[in-house]
Design a protein around this motif. Structure first.
Motif, short mmCIF file in Angstrom:
data_model
loop_
_atom_site.label_atom_id
_atom_site.label_comp_id
_atom_site.label_asym_id
_atom_site.label_seq_id
_atom_site.Cartn_x
_atom_site.Cartn_y
_atom_site.Cartn_z
N LEU A 278 0.86 -1.17 0.57
CA LEU A 278 0.18 -0.20 0.07
C LEU A 278 0.93 0.83 -0.22
CD1 LEU A 278 -3.15 -1.09 2.59
CD2 LEU A 278 -2.93 -0.66 -0.28
N PRO A 279 1.81 1.49 1.08
CA PRO A 279 2.96 2.88 0.76
C PRO A 279 3.23 2.99 -0.76
CG PRO A 279 3.22 1.41 2.20
CD PRO A 279 1.97 0.68 1.46
N ALA A 280 3.59 2.20 -1.37
CA ALA A 280 3.65 2.51 -2.95
C ALA A 280 2.79 3.44 -3.81
CB ALA A 280 3.01 1.52 -3.88
N LEU A 281 1.86 3.70 -2.53
CA LEU A 281 -0.04 4.70 -3.46
C LEU A 281 0.91 6.02 -2.53
CD1 LEU A 281 -2.63 2.65 -3.17
CD2 LEU A 281 -1.75 2.39 -4.65
N LEU A 282 1.99 5.92 -1.96
CA LEU A 282 2.50 7.69 -1.20
C LEU A 282 2.95 8.36 -2.30
CD1 LEU A 282 2.60 6.14 2.44
CD2 LEU A 282 0.52 7.65 1.85
N PRO A 283 3.01 9.70 -1.50
CA PRO A 283 4.08 10.15 -2.75
C PRO A 283 5.04 10.08 -2.61
CG PRO A 283 2.26 11.50 -1.47
CD PRO A 283 2.63 10.61 -0.82
N VAL A 284 6.20 9.66 -3.79
CA VAL A 284 7.49 9.24 -3.50
C VAL A 284 8.19 10.00 -3.10
CG1 VAL A 284 9.51 8.85 -5.73
CG2 VAL A 284 7.03 8.26 -6.38
N ARG A 285 8.66 10.92 -2.36
CA ARG A 285 9.05 11.76 -2.37
C ARG A 285 9.36 11.08 -0.36
NH1 ARG A 285 4.86 14.87 -3.17
NH2 ARG A 285 4.27 15.89 -0.50
N TRP A 286 8.28 10.44 0.09
CA TRP A 286 7.85 9.74 1.12
C TRP A 286 8.53 8.33 1.37
CZ3 TRP A 286 2.32 10.59 3.41
CH2 TRP A 286 2.01 11.97 2.98
N ARG A 287 9.49 8.03 0.29
CA ARG A 287 10.08 6.76 0.03
C ARG A 287 11.18 6.24 0.80
NH1 ARG A 287 11.68 4.23 -5.92
NH2 ARG A 287 13.19 5.22 -5.38
N THR A 288 11.65 7.07 1.41
CA THR A 288 12.70 6.78 1.40
C THR A 288 13.19 6.87 3.68
OG1 THR A 288 14.47 7.91 0.23
CG2 THR A 288 15.73 7.87 2.43
N PRO A 289 12.29 8.39 3.43
CA PRO A 289 12.50 7.87 5.12
C PRO A 289 11.01 7.37 5.47
CG PRO A 289 10.87 10.06 4.55
CD PRO A 289 11.63 9.27 3.11
N LEU A 290 10.16 6.89 5.05
CA LEU A 290 9.49 5.66 5.08
C LEU A 290 10.06 4.43 5.57
CD1 LEU A 290 5.79 6.71 4.39
CD2 LEU A 290 6.51 6.76 6.42
N LEU A 291 11.11 4.39 3.98
CA LEU A 291 11.19 2.66 4.05
C LEU A 291 12.17 2.09 5.46
CD1 LEU A 291 12.41 2.27 0.17
CD2 LEU A 291 10.77 0.61 1.82
N ALA A 292 12.97 3.64 5.66
CA ALA A 292 14.03 3.14 6.66
C ALA A 292 13.19 3.46 8.25
CB ALA A 292 14.90 4.91 6.96
N GLY A 293 12.50 3.64 7.90
CA GLY A 293 11.39 3.83 9.40
C GLY A 293 10.92 2.22 9.39
N GLN A 294 11.11 1.76 8.58
CA GLN A 294 9.89 -0.15 7.97
C GLN A 294 10.97 -1.11 8.53
OE1 GLN A 294 6.81 0.26 7.95
NE2 GLN A 294 6.09 -0.90 6.25
N ALA A 295 12.70 -0.64 7.35
CA ALA A 295 13.49 -1.22 8.05
C ALA A 295 14.04 -1.21 9.91
CB ALA A 295 14.88 -0.18 7.52
N ALA A 296 14.44 0.07 10.26
CA ALA A 296 14.30 0.26 11.70
C ALA A 296 13.48 -0.59 12.64
CB ALA A 296 13.90 1.47 12.16
N THR A 297 12.14 -1.01 12.44
CA THR A 297 10.89 -1.85 12.40
C THR A 297 11.36 -2.95 13.03
OG1 THR A 297 9.01 -0.44 12.33
CG2 THR A 297 8.79 -2.13 12.90
N GLY A 298 12.25 -3.67 11.72
CA GLY A 298 12.20 -4.85 12.28
C GLY A 298 13.74 -5.33 12.60
N LEU A 299 14.52 -4.42 12.63
CA LEU A 299 16.12 -4.07 13.69
C LEU A 299 15.80 -3.93 14.55
CD1 LEU A 299 18.26 -4.84 12.91
CD2 LEU A 299 18.66 -1.83 12.81
N LEU A 300 15.04 -3.32 15.51
CA LEU A 300 14.74 -3.16 16.68
C LEU A 300 13.96 -4.58 16.64
CD1 LEU A 300 13.48 0.71 16.86
CD2 LEU A 300 15.86 -0.40 18.05
N VAL A 301 12.72 -5.11 16.18
CA VAL A 301 12.16 -6.13 16.69
C VAL A 301 13.24 -7.22 17.11
CG1 VAL A 301 10.08 -8.23 15.93
CG2 VAL A 301 10.04 -5.93 15.93
N GLN A 302 14.29 -7.67 15.76
CA GLN A 302 15.21 -8.77 16.17
C GLN A 302 16.15 -8.35 17.08
OE1 GLN A 302 15.20 -11.49 14.26
NE2 GLN A 302 16.24 -11.83 16.13
N ILE A 303 16.24 -7.51 17.32
CA ILE A 303 17.24 -7.09 18.66
C ILE A 303 17.33 -7.23 19.79
CG2 ILE A 303 18.75 -5.09 18.82
CD1 ILE A 303 19.44 -4.23 16.70
N LEU A 304 16.31 -6.15 20.04
CA LEU A 304 15.83 -5.92 21.68
C LEU A 304 14.65 -7.54 21.64
CD1 LEU A 304 14.64 -2.16 21.13
CD2 LEU A 304 16.18 -3.29 22.15
#
Length: 441
Positions: A410-436
């Motif tokens: 679904l985030p593919a429907l959001l403005p392209v300029r939002w992609r990098t920060p939101l993708l970084a947030g997605q990756a950070a979520t996965g990483l924090l779950v795995q580490i914590l």
């Protein structure tokens, strides 16, 4: 005057805050109200709403997923310029690396430990000496008080899942590490299936925009360590082939349609909850604008049902027996009033807040028959039905993955300029779950 850009931003923020509020409430309420919601394992602090415990640990291997995530973010512009086949192959490799490195944060045990447990499919699969006897006597061994009863995962699913692991055992994949690697590798092909489906429905540029959200999904934490990963792949390829059958020449319809039906039919013999693939299959047909593949898909699905029934396993007889076992166990101690909404909070850890941000945009685009919007929002409907049913109480971070896959786009429907920060947030979520957290699966 309120502009379209302002409205998009405002609704994205409101939706994101809704998801975040659910997560915070699901974490705080059990402690504040002194409620035992029965998640995690004894000996560690539980972390509701996930079936996990708070066990922070970061070692040198934690650097690996960070490198992968940064690499994807930095190189995605170049990846997107590749030809379609190379693009899809690279997307799958990136997904595999992200999933593998997250699991490997815990070393080889991260991919093997769960398969050593008695409650997992592997243990029961090794006890099967005759497939025909296992199928004909399957229902009798579901109750917890049955002699030689199945353990929790095999008892909780139709025999299709057991047969998959019996198959791995028969072909010689017996080491737990390689079982984990095989399951993870097959499961991550679901990303390819999702892209193929969107492209088949007429939107290659949209498939390309959806790809990075599948690659760096927080769901990868569970995709690397759960048997449900196989379910995601089988279901996704069934829907992808249904999309192809609905959009290719008429001569291709029977072949693709029947195979799609076989895979979707077999999915319901992997998990009872995957009957909820029906709305997603209908969504594919709606976007395609034709039902010409439907009779062939039904024929394939019915063939699977007939094969299992003739072998001695009747799905409709087994489900009531499972229902009794389910409520004889931990489900009776997990309060519906909490889990009916806390399930959505648990799901948020796999889908990420970027998916919440995109829900309003997805709902707006459904009327256009945008494939990402229709499939993503239909997946959300499936999740809603599942939690209201009461047959999903906790552990949905893995159970709902076959639906989460489609919502992740679904985030593919959001403005392209939002992609990098939101993708970084997605990756950070996965990483924090795995580490914590110490996740159960």
């Amino acid at each position: 005057m309120v502009t379209t850009r302002t409205r998009t931003y405002a609704w994205a923020v409101i939706s994101t805050l809704t998801g975040l509020t659910l997560v915070v409430a699901a974490i705080v309420v059990p402690a504040a109200a002194d409620i035992d919601v029965h998640v995690g394992i004894s000996g560690y602090d539980p972390f509701p709403p996930l079936h996990a415990n708070w066990v922070p640990e970061f070692g040198p291997r934690g650097i690996l997923p960070i490198v992968v995530a940064v690499g994807v973010l930095v190189l995605w512009g170049r990846i997107d310029r590749l030809g379609w086949r190379a693009f899809v192959a690279t997307t799958w490799v990136a997904t595999w690396l992200w999933t593998f490195t997250l699991a490997y944060v815990d070393g080889p045990d991260g991919l093997s430990e769960q398969w050593m447990r008695r409650g997992e499919y592997v243990y029961d699969a090794r006890r099967v000496t005759s497939v025909s006897e296992a199928l004909s006597g399957f229902i009798d061994r579901i109750p917890i008080d049955a002699p030689d009863h199945w353990f929790i995962h095999v008892a909780g699913h139709p025999p299709g899942a057991l047969l998959a692991f019996v198959g791995l055992d028969r072909v010689g994949i017996t080491d737990e590490f390689w079982i984990g690697m095989t399951v993870m590798t097959i499961g991550t092909t679901a990303v390819v299936a999702a892209l193929v489906a969107v492209r088949a429905l007429g939107r290659e540029p949209l498939a390309r925009r959806a790809a990075p959200w599948l690659v760096l999904a927080p769901m990868a934490v569970w995709m690397g360590v759960s048997g449900d990963t196989l379910f995601v792949a089988v279901a996704a390829w069934g829907l992808a082939l249904l999309a192809i059958a609905s959009t290719r020449s008429r001569r291709a319809v029977p072949t693709y349609g029947v195979v799609a039906g076989v895979l979707l039919g077999y999915s319901t013999y992997l998990s009872y909850g995957l009957v909820l693939l029906c709305p997603l299959a209908i969504a594919v047909l709606v976007v395609a604008g034709t039902a010409r593949a439907l009779p062939w898909a039904l024929a394939g699905a019915l063939a699977v049902a007939a094969a299992f029934t003739l072998a001695g396993f009747a799905w409709w007889d087994a489900y009531p027996v499972l229902h009794e076992r389910y409520y004889d166990g931990v489900a009776s101690r997990r309060q519906y009033g909490y889990w009916v909404w806390a399930n959505i909070a648990a799901w948020t850890f796999t889908a990420g807040l970027a998916t919440w941000a995109a829900i309003p945009a997805g709902l707006r685009r459904v009327r256009e028959r945008n494939p990402v919007a229709v499939l993503g929002c239909t997946a959300l409907l499936c999740v809603l039905i599942a939690t209201l049913s009461g047959m999903s109480k906790a552990e949905v971070e893995r159970i709902w993955m076959p639906f989460t896959l489609w919502a992740l786009m679904l985030p593919a429907l959001l403005p392209v300029r939002w992609r990098t920060p939101l993708l970084a947030g997605q990756a950070a979520t996965g990483l924090l779950v795995q580490i914590l957290l110490l996740t159960r699966w």
